[in-house]
Design an enzyme around this catalytic site. Structure first.
Site, PDB file in Angstrom:
ATOM      1  N   GLN A  20      17.452 -14.190   7.634  1.00 23.85           N
ATOM      2  CA  GLN A  20      17.091 -13.306   7.990  1.00 23.85           C
ATOM      3  C   GLN A  20      18.740 -12.305   7.842  1.00 23.85           C
ATOM      4  O   GLN A  20      18.688 -11.456   8.501  1.00 23.85           O
ATOM      5  CB  GLN A  20      16.485 -13.263   9.303  1.00 23.85           C
ATOM      6  CG  GLN A  20      15.099 -13.616   9.214  1.00 23.85           C
ATOM      7  CD  GLN A  20      14.322 -13.041   8.245  1.00 23.85           C
ATOM      8  OE1 GLN A  20      14.537 -11.854   8.188  1.00 23.85           O
ATOM      9  NE2 GLN A  20      12.748 -13.599   8.211  1.00 23.85           N
ATOM     10  N   SER A  21      19.745 -12.718   6.842  1.00 28.33           N
ATOM     11  CA  SER A  21      20.620 -11.674   7.254  1.00 28.33           C
ATOM     12  C   SER A  21      20.547 -10.354   6.628  1.00 28.33           C
ATOM     13  O   SER A  21      19.209  -9.469   5.767  1.00 28.33           O
ATOM     14  CB  SER A  21      21.338 -12.394   5.825  1.00 28.33           C
ATOM     15  OG  SER A  21      22.472 -10.950   5.833  1.00 28.33           O
ATOM     16  N   ASN A  22      21.443  -9.143   7.563  1.00 27.04           N
ATOM     17  CA  ASN A  22      20.659  -7.804   7.872  1.00 27.04           C
ATOM     18  C   ASN A  22      21.906  -7.125   7.054  1.00 27.04           C
ATOM     19  O   ASN A  22      21.300  -6.481   5.777  1.00 27.04           O
ATOM     20  CB  ASN A  22      21.189  -6.985   8.803  1.00 27.04           C
ATOM     21  CG  ASN A  22      20.320  -7.739   9.843  1.00 27.04           C
ATOM     22  OD1 ASN A  22      19.863  -7.608  10.279  1.00 27.04           O
ATOM     23  ND2 ASN A  22      21.075  -7.845  10.652  1.00 27.04           N
ATOM     24  N   ALA A  39      22.196  -9.174   3.263  1.00 20.82           N
ATOM     25  CA  ALA A  39      22.126  -9.345   2.411  1.00 20.82           C
ATOM     26  C   ALA A  39      21.290  -8.341   2.415  1.00 20.82           C
ATOM     27  O   ALA A  39      20.745  -7.805   0.566  1.00 20.82           O
ATOM     28  CB  ALA A  39      21.529 -11.054   2.333  1.00 20.82           C
TER      29      ALA A  39
END
Ligand SMILES: *Cc1c(COP(=O)(O)O)cnc(C)c1O
Length: 329
Positions: free
Chosen positions: A72-74, A76
Site C-alpha cells: 500500500q505504498s504511497n 509507489a
C-alpha cells in the site's frame, strides 16, 4: 539557495492551518503544514521528492520508472501517477501479494496500469534491490531506458524536495504573527526529515527539526538521515559541517512496526478526526502526530522549550481504507 532544477508536479504552496481545539487543550500552538494537499492523485510528501528526481529521469531520457515499496505504498502510487502525467510507464516492485479485491493505493496503481512484481516479504527485504537492477537492465536492453527510484524516493536528489518545502515554510512564516520554533515530521525512509534538516541549516538554523520514526527507532534512522543530509550538503554547500544535534529524533512511537497498528493508534486517528476534522493516516502521520501530542500531554519535557510547533502532514489518506477493520466504533 541554489537547489537543483525540478519539475512542477505538486500544487504549491500547501496551506498552513492552526489546530484550534488541540492547541487550547495542550497549551501550545500547534499547526499543520498540509502536504496532504499537494494534489489529489499526487497527494502527500512523495511528489515533492519526485519533482527533483523525475527532472533527472527526463534529462536521462527515461521511458519507464521502476520503484518499490509496501503493498500500500504511497510512494509507489505517487510515482505511478507522476509517470502517467509525464507520459511514461511505471513498474512497481511491491512487498507482499494482493489478497482479495484491491483497495487503497494498490487499487489506484492498478487503475494506472502499472506493471507489477510482487515479492514475498522475506524475499523482498533481501532481494528487492537485485530484482530492480535486473528489471532495469532488461528494460534498457529492450531500448526502453529505465530510471530507478529507491524506497520513498529517499536519495540525495529526492531529499531536495523537503529543502524546498522548508523554504516554502519560511516564506509562509513571515505572514504569521510569530515564527515556529519547532518542526516535526514522520520518518519512514528518512528523506523528508533530511530535507527539512538541510533546509533549516542552509537557512540559518532557526528551528528545531524533529523526526518521529514510524518503525524501529533512531538507531536505524540517524545514520540514514545523516548520510542523506551530508550528500545534499556536499552538492550545494560543500564543506559545511553537520553537528549531530541538528538532527533530532523522538523515539518510542514505532509501535508494532511498519504498516502495523495498535488500537491506541487507531483511537488517536479517530480522536483527531472528531476534534479537528483532519484525517491522519495509519502508517505515518497517525503514529508521528500521536508521539508529539502524547509527549506534551504526559509532560515528558521533550517539547518543554517548544511553544509554536509545525507538524508536517505528509499525506497517506489512501492508507486509511485498507485499515477499516481495525477501527472499533
Ligand atoms: C513516505 C511517507 C512518510 C515518510 O517520509 P520519508 O521521507 O519516507 O521518511 C510520511 N508520511 C507519509 C504519508 C508517507 O507516505
Amino acid at each position: 539557495m541554489g537547489l537543483p532544477k525540478k519539475l512542477t508536479l505538486a500544487h504549491l504552496p500547501t496551506p498552513i492551518e492552526k489546530l484550534e481545539r488541540l492547541s487550547a487543550t495542550l497549551g501550545k500552538e500547534l499547526y499543520l503544514k498540509r502536504d496532504d494537499f499537494t494534489g489529489m492523485e499526487l497527494s502527500g510528501n512523495k511528489v515533492r521528492k519526485l519533482e527533483f528526481a523525475l527532472q533527472e529521469a527526463l534529462e536521462q531520457g527515461a521511458k519507464v520508472l521502476i520503484t518499490c515499496g509496501g503493498l500500500q505504498s504511497n510512494h509507489a502510487r505517487a510515482t505511478a501517477v507522476a509517470a502517467r502525467k509525464l507520459g511514461l510507464d511505471c513498474h512497481l516492485v511491491l512487498r507482499g501479494r494482493p489478497q482479495g479485491p484491491d483497495h487503497g493505493n494498490l487499487l489506484l496503481d492498478q487503475l494506472l496500469g502499472c506493471t507489477f512484481t510482487f515479492m514475498e516479504p522475506e524475499d523482498f527485504n533481501d532481494g528487492h534491490l537485485q530484482v530492480m537492477a535486473t528489471l532495469k537492465a532488461a528494460y534498457d536492453e529492450k531500448g526502453t531506458p529505465a530510471y530507478l527510484l529507491p524506497m520513498g524516493a529517499s536519495n540525495a536528489i529526492g531529499t531536495f524536495g523537503y529543502a524546498a518545502a522548508y523554504e516554502e515554510i519560511r516564506l509562509q512564516e513571515d505572514t504569521l504573527e510569530a515564527p515556529f520554533d519547532t518542526i516535526v515530521c514522520a520518518v519512514g525512509s528518512g528523506g523528508t526529515h533530511a530535507g527539512l534538516v538541510l533546509g533549516n541549516m542552509l537557512g540559518g538554523s532557526r528551528h528545531r527539526v524533529v523526526g518521529v520514526p514510524i518503525a524501529e527507532d533512531s538507531r536505524l534512522f540517524r545514520p540514514i538521515v545523516t548520510q542523506l543530509t551530508t550528500e545534499c550538503l556536499d552538492r550545494v554547500a560543500p564543506g559545511t559541517p553537520l553537528p549531530s544535534e541538528k538532527i533530532s529524533f523522538l523515539d518510542g512511537y514505532g509501535g508494532r512496526g511498519y504498516a502495523l497498528n495498535t488500537p491506541e493508534e487507531m483511537t488517536f486517528i479517530r480522536r483527531i478526526a472528531r476534534d479537528e476534522g483532519v484525517f491522519l493516516d495509519p502508517v505515518y502521520t497517525g503514529k508521528a502526530f500521536r508521539g508529539l501530542v502524547t509527549e506534551i500531554e504526559e509532560n515528558t519535557g521533550f517539547f518543554a522549550d517548544s511553544q509554536r510547533i509545525l507538524f508536517v502532514h505528509t499525506g497517506g489518506l489512501y492508507g486509511l481504507f485498507p485499515k477499516s477493520p481495525e477501527f472499533l466504533f
